[in-house]
Write a protein that holds these residues in place. Structure first.
Motif, PDB file in Angstrom:
ATOM      1  N   ILE A   1       0.835  -1.192   0.000  1.00 21.73           N
ATOM      2  CA  ILE A   1       0.000   0.000   0.000  1.00 21.73           C
ATOM      3  C   ILE A   1       0.877   1.252   0.000  1.00 21.73           C
ATOM      4  N   ILE A   2       1.811   1.367   0.953  1.00 19.39           N
ATOM      5  CA  ILE A   2       2.682   2.542   1.023  1.00 19.39           C
ATOM      6  C   ILE A   2       3.512   2.638  -0.253  1.00 19.39           C
ATOM      7  N   ILE A   3       4.083   1.524  -0.681  1.00 20.47           N
ATOM      8  CA  ILE A   3       4.732   1.421  -1.992  1.00 20.47           C
ATOM      9  C   ILE A   3       3.797   0.546  -2.819  1.00 20.47           C
ATOM     10  N   PRO A   4       3.062   1.157  -3.742  1.00 15.68           N
ATOM     11  CA  PRO A   4       1.911   0.509  -4.382  1.00 15.68           C
ATOM     12  C   PRO A   4       2.231  -0.535  -5.453  1.00 15.68           C
ATOM     13  N   CYS A   5       2.746  -1.683  -5.028  1.00 19.58           N
ATOM     14  CA  CYS A   5       3.064  -2.748  -5.981  1.00 19.58           C
ATOM     15  C   CYS A   5       1.806  -3.335  -6.620  1.00 19.58           C
ATOM     16  N   HIS A   6       0.640  -3.089  -6.021  1.00 15.65           N
ATOM     17  CA  HIS A   6      -0.607  -3.587  -6.599  1.00 15.65           C
ATOM     18  C   HIS A   6      -0.932  -2.907  -7.930  1.00 15.65           C
ATOM     19  N   ARG A   7      -0.258  -1.817  -8.253  1.00 14.79           N
ATOM     20  CA  ARG A   7      -0.520  -1.079  -9.499  1.00 14.79           C
ATOM     21  C   ARG A   7       0.227  -1.640 -10.701  1.00 14.79           C
ATOM     22  N   VAL A   8       0.967  -2.729 -10.513  1.00 20.14           N
ATOM     23  CA  VAL A   8       1.704  -3.337 -11.622  1.00 20.14           C
ATOM     24  C   VAL A   8       0.942  -4.569 -12.091  1.00 20.14           C
ATOM     25  N   VAL A   9       0.687  -4.616 -13.398  1.00 18.68           N
ATOM     26  CA  VAL A   9      -0.098  -5.696 -13.996  1.00 18.68           C
ATOM     27  C   VAL A   9       0.681  -6.327 -15.146  1.00 18.68           C
ATOM     28  N   ALA A  10       0.169  -7.427 -15.644  1.00 20.56           N
ATOM     29  CA  ALA A  10       0.794  -8.099 -16.785  1.00 20.56           C
ATOM     30  C   ALA A  10       0.612  -7.261 -18.053  1.00 20.56           C
ATOM     31  N   SER A  11       1.466  -7.483 -19.034  1.00 22.55           N
ATOM     32  CA  SER A  11       1.406  -6.730 -20.293  1.00 22.55           C
ATOM     33  C   SER A  11       0.094  -6.913 -21.028  1.00 22.55           C
TER      34      SER A  11
END
Length: 162
Positions: free
Chosen positions: A125-135
């Motif tokens: 959440i603090i570093i939003p890794c959830h915003r990275v998706v597959a191509s």
């Protein structure tokens, strides 16, 4: 190290601080309990920093805040630190592919390594890794589970389906 539990809409987040910096924010059900045995729980909520972190998380989950502004300290490899810095540049409500993040940090052929760095992100959440998706637009992985990732992305787009 002091820690607290934050009751998010998606389950408890475990937050830890050390030397006036947040060093850990993970879903409680995804961690190894042995890791926190030597930490001290802040049951009295005397920590100003942990209290502020919980306040900012509440604002994030209620869509009153788009970014968390907390002092953080990261420990990782030079590549992980580079990838985590790149994650912090992805705007609220937007996504970027693993390959796109690799290009953004100047490591064009390192999409898998970006995925690995995301998996080891200590500050969800603090570093939003959830915003990275597959191509191809699919969610890809998420250490907290893809249902949480989907919920967070929908929440950020303003379409919470819970």
């Amino acid at each position: 190290m002091h820690f607290c539990r934050y009751p998010s809409p998606l389950g408890n987040l475990l937050l830890a601080e050390e030397e006036d910096a947040i060093v850990y924010c993970q879903w409680e059900d995804t961690i190894d309990e042995q890791m926190i045995e030597k930490w001290t729980e802040d049951k009295e909520q005397n920590s100003v920093l942990l209290t502020e972190a919980c306040h900012q998380l509440t604002e994030y989950f209620t869509q009153k805040r788009k970014t968390l502004n907390l002092p953080i300290r990261l420990n990782g490899t030079s590549f992980q630190l580079l990838a985590w810095e790149g994650l912090q540049q992805i705007p609220y409500g937007e996504t970027l592919s693993y390959a796109g993040l690799a290009r953004q940090i100047g490591r064009e052929k390192a999409a898998r390594a970006v995925g690995n760095a995301n998996h080891h992100n200590p500050l969800m959440i603090i570093i939003p890794c959830h915003r990275v998706v597959a191509s191809n637009g699919e969610l890809g992985g998420y250490a907290g589970g893809t249902p949480r990732k989907a919920w967070l992305l929908e929440k950020e787009k303003g379409h919470n389906k819970l």
